[in-house]
Design an enzyme around this catalytic site. Structure first.
Site, short mmCIF file in Angstrom:
data_model
loop_
_atom_site.label_atom_id
_atom_site.label_comp_id
_atom_site.label_asym_id
_atom_site.label_seq_id
_atom_site.Cartn_x
_atom_site.Cartn_y
_atom_site.Cartn_z
CB SER A 276 -0.94 0.01 1.21
OG SER A 276 -0.22 -0.15 2.41
CG ASP B 118 -3.75 5.42 7.09
OD1 ASP B 118 -2.54 5.15 7.36
OD2 ASP B 118 -4.32 4.95 6.09
CG HIS C 207 -0.71 3.81 4.64
ND1 HIS C 207 -1.96 3.39 5.06
CD2 HIS C 207 -0.16 2.76 3.99
CE1 HIS C 207 -2.16 2.14 4.65
NE2 HIS C 207 -1.08 1.75 4.01
#
Length: 368
Positions: free
Chosen positions: A45, A333, A336
């Site tokens: 991600s 978040d 990340h």
């Protein structure tokens, strides 16, 4: 978390100025002439640009407030704006590589590279399975080979060999093998089967095989990023004593990161026709966390968007209102970095000294 040497505060201040200039325009605009034909992106991600939008998975970020600082809104990037690969590509003057899973990623669109990264995936096939579908490292290598078959219909012979040799592969793996596998003993048995050193070596052996598979089909330039200080992300801080990183988590990463650097050295010795570089993610983000003011950050211990302790127990939910001062946060978040923190890492990966990217940085690699 221990302190890092070589804090490079002056370089940090320089980066801040550049970051502020970049923030004036949130969309990627080419800063330099294209010197390499393509970027092929493998990872999770941290570099996913929307592959998971097309998969049956819970690991998605195609909703507001993700992308809040992008003109077009949410894209599937796990950020308030751009991510690491956006900035690296921009610094190299390469057009953004489209997501492999997007049905429009075909024909001439693939010639500047393709992004195979998939949120929740890992080096191990089973990593992240509780989220649903994802492209593991093994699957991403297969997906690249499928792309290569398409490229062969447009480029062949010596030209194809030169195209692949001059392109750069960016690889960002390992984080999920810890936070979405080894550190979840109720869902995965890896921590019962392996101690941290054994698990790190298991990851390295699997990783090495797939990097060599990419080498075998013609890629010759590889930037392989290590794992950052996972014990300091909001998700892990939420489980640690107040005001502290999860030191035991950071300590268990040593085998993997040190082994990855040694693997890069060995690859360079064994394959003199190629260049492999190790991205010292742990040191770069450690420097940011130890010297936040040098990079104009003031919040290092919680997410800008999330729920629970350190805004890290539940990640950013649809339509949740994030913090207004996002440029001051290191973390967007639970897992990340913000766009601003991603830029700092990217700048140092592309331009930094050997302590950031060893033995060469990405800019030097592009010129080889």
């Amino acid at each position: 978390m221990g302190r890092w040497n070589n804090h490079r505060v002056v370089s940090g201040l320089i980066i801040v100025v550049v970051v502020l200039m970049m923030m004036i325009c949130m969309e990627v605009k080419s800063q330099s002439p294209q010197r390499i034909p393509a970027l092929f992106v493998f990872g999770d991600s941290l570099v996913d640009v929307g592959n998971n939008n097309f998969l049956n998975t819970l690991a998605k970020s195609n909703y507001y407030p993700y992308g809040i600082d992008l003109r077009g809104g949410p894209t599937g990037r796990f950020s308030n704006g751009l991510n690491i690969i956006d900035f690296i590509g921009n610094m190299l003057g390469v057009p953004p590589a489209p997501a492999y899973a997007n049905p429009t990623t075909r024909g001439t669109r693939i010639l500047n590279g393709v992004n195979y990264a998939s949120a929740a995936c890992g080096i191990l096939d089973e990593t992240g399975r509780h989220y649903g579908e994802r492209f593991s490292l093994n699957q991403q290598v297969l997906n690249f080979e499928n792309t290569l078959n398409q490229v062969r219909t447009m480029i062949n012979g010596t030209q194809l060999s030169q195209y692949l040799a001059k392109s750069i592969a960016i690889s960002v793996f390992g984080s999920n093998d810890y936070i979405n596998n080894y550190l979840l003993p109720t869902l995965y048995n890896s921590s019962y089967l392996y101690n941290p050193q054994q698990f790190g070596n298991l990851l390295l052996n699997s990783y090495a095989r797939q990097i060599l598979a990419l080498y075998s089909v013609g890629l010759r330039k590889f930037f392989i990023a290590g794992v950052g200080p996972l014990g300091c992300i909001p998700n892990q801080r939420a489980r640690a004593p107040p005001g502290r990183c999860a030191d035991v988590v950071n300590q268990m990463l040593g085998t993997f990161n040190e082994g990855l650097r040694a693997m890069v050295e060995q690859f360079n010795k064994n394959h003199p026709d190629a260049m492999f570089a190790y991205g010292n993610t742990y040191a770069v983000f450690g420097d940011i966390l130890n010297n936040p003011a040098a990079y104009s950050f003031s919040v290092i211990d919680r997410g800008c968007c999330g729920i629970g302790r350190n805004q890290g127990q539940i990640t950013c939910l649809p339509l949740q209102v994030p913090c207004p001062n996002r440029g001051q946060y290191v973390f967007w978040d639970a897992f990340h970095p913000t766009q601003s923190a991603a830029y700092v890492f990217s700048w140092r990966a592309v331009n930094g000294p050997p302590s950031d990217s060893y033995p060469v940085n990405i800019q030097q690699m592009a010129l080889l």
